[in-house]
Every structure is written in C-alpha cells, then in structure tokens.
Design a protein around this motif. Structure first.
Motif, short mmCIF file in Angstrom:
data_model
loop_
_atom_site.label_atom_id
_atom_site.label_comp_id
_atom_site.label_asym_id
_atom_site.label_seq_id
_atom_site.Cartn_x
_atom_site.Cartn_y
_atom_site.Cartn_z
N CYS A 147 -3.43 -2.50 -2.60
CA CYS A 147 -3.35 -1.64 -4.27
C CYS A 147 -3.51 -0.31 -4.01
N PRO A 148 -2.80 0.37 -4.88
CA PRO A 148 -1.97 1.90 -4.78
C PRO A 148 -2.97 3.01 -5.25
N CYS A 149 -4.16 2.40 -5.72
CA CYS A 149 -5.22 3.41 -6.44
C CYS A 149 -5.93 3.61 -5.61
N GLY A 150 -6.01 3.04 -4.01
CA GLY A 150 -6.07 3.81 -2.48
C GLY A 150 -7.58 3.13 -1.95
N PRO A 170 11.84 -1.37 -5.64
CA PRO A 170 11.67 -2.63 -5.91
C PRO A 170 10.67 -2.02 -7.24
N SER A 171 11.19 -3.22 -8.69
CA SER A 171 10.26 -3.11 -9.96
C SER A 171 9.89 -4.77 -9.64
N GLY A 223 10.55 1.81 -7.41
CA GLY A 223 9.56 1.95 -6.46
C GLY A 223 8.45 2.98 -6.43
N LYS A 224 8.12 2.71 -8.11
CA LYS A 224 7.16 4.35 -8.28
C LYS A 224 6.32 3.78 -9.12
N ILE A 225 4.92 3.85 -8.79
CA ILE A 225 3.37 4.08 -9.55
C ILE A 225 3.55 4.02 -11.43
N SER A 242 -7.86 -1.77 -11.62
CA SER A 242 -6.72 -1.30 -11.76
C SER A 242 -5.07 -1.87 -12.70
N HIS A 243 -4.81 -1.13 -12.81
CA HIS A 243 -3.64 -2.08 -14.09
C HIS A 243 -2.43 -0.69 -14.03
N PHE A 244 -1.48 -1.15 -13.60
CA PHE A 244 -0.38 -0.70 -13.62
C PHE A 244 0.97 -0.95 -13.13
N TRP A 245 2.10 -0.24 -13.28
CA TRP A 245 3.75 -1.06 -13.32
C TRP A 245 4.18 -0.36 -12.22
N LEU A 246 5.02 -1.40 -11.52
CA LEU A 246 6.05 -0.57 -10.21
C LEU A 246 7.06 -1.01 -10.95
#
Ligand code: ZN
Length: 59
Positions: free
Chosen positions: A3-6, A33-34, A54-56, A47-51
């Motif tokens: 998870c990118p939120c840490g 990647p997407s 390669g970026k969040i 968390s709610h995100f798009w990849l």
C-alpha cells in the motif's frame, strides 16, 4: 504490491483473466506500469488511488 500510503499493508491486485475483482495492468514504452480501474482499500487505511505511469494519484 505494498500500500502506497505507508501503512505497510500488502494489496492483492488480481491480474488473472476471469478472476473478479481484477485489474488491467499496462506498461508504457518507458516501462512504467498503470492499473485500471483505481485501487480502493475497503478496510484498514481506506486508501483510494490510481496507479498511472508508475506514479500514485490519490483520489
Ligand atoms: Zn495503506
């Protein structure tokens, strides 16, 4: 992926055909990647995100 939120949680992103829910993974020319659709962690950190490329991108 983690998870990118840490929070350190491991997210299972299903890429196999015929599995639901699943995501489409595409890789651009430079190797980033997407994912489609967005990833939503329904429990825990929520968390709610798009990849994208390669970026969040947080929703
Ligand atoms: Zn998290």
């Amino acid at each position: 992926m983690v998870c990118p939120c840490g929070c350190g949680r491991r997210l299972e992103v299903m890429l196999l055909k015929g599995v639901k829910p699943r995501w489409d993974l595409s890789v651009d020319k430079t190797g980033f990647p997407s994912l489609h659709p967005s990833v939503w962690v329904a429990d825990g950190c929520r968390s709610h995100f798009w990849l994208r490329n390669g970026k969040i991108h947080w929703c």
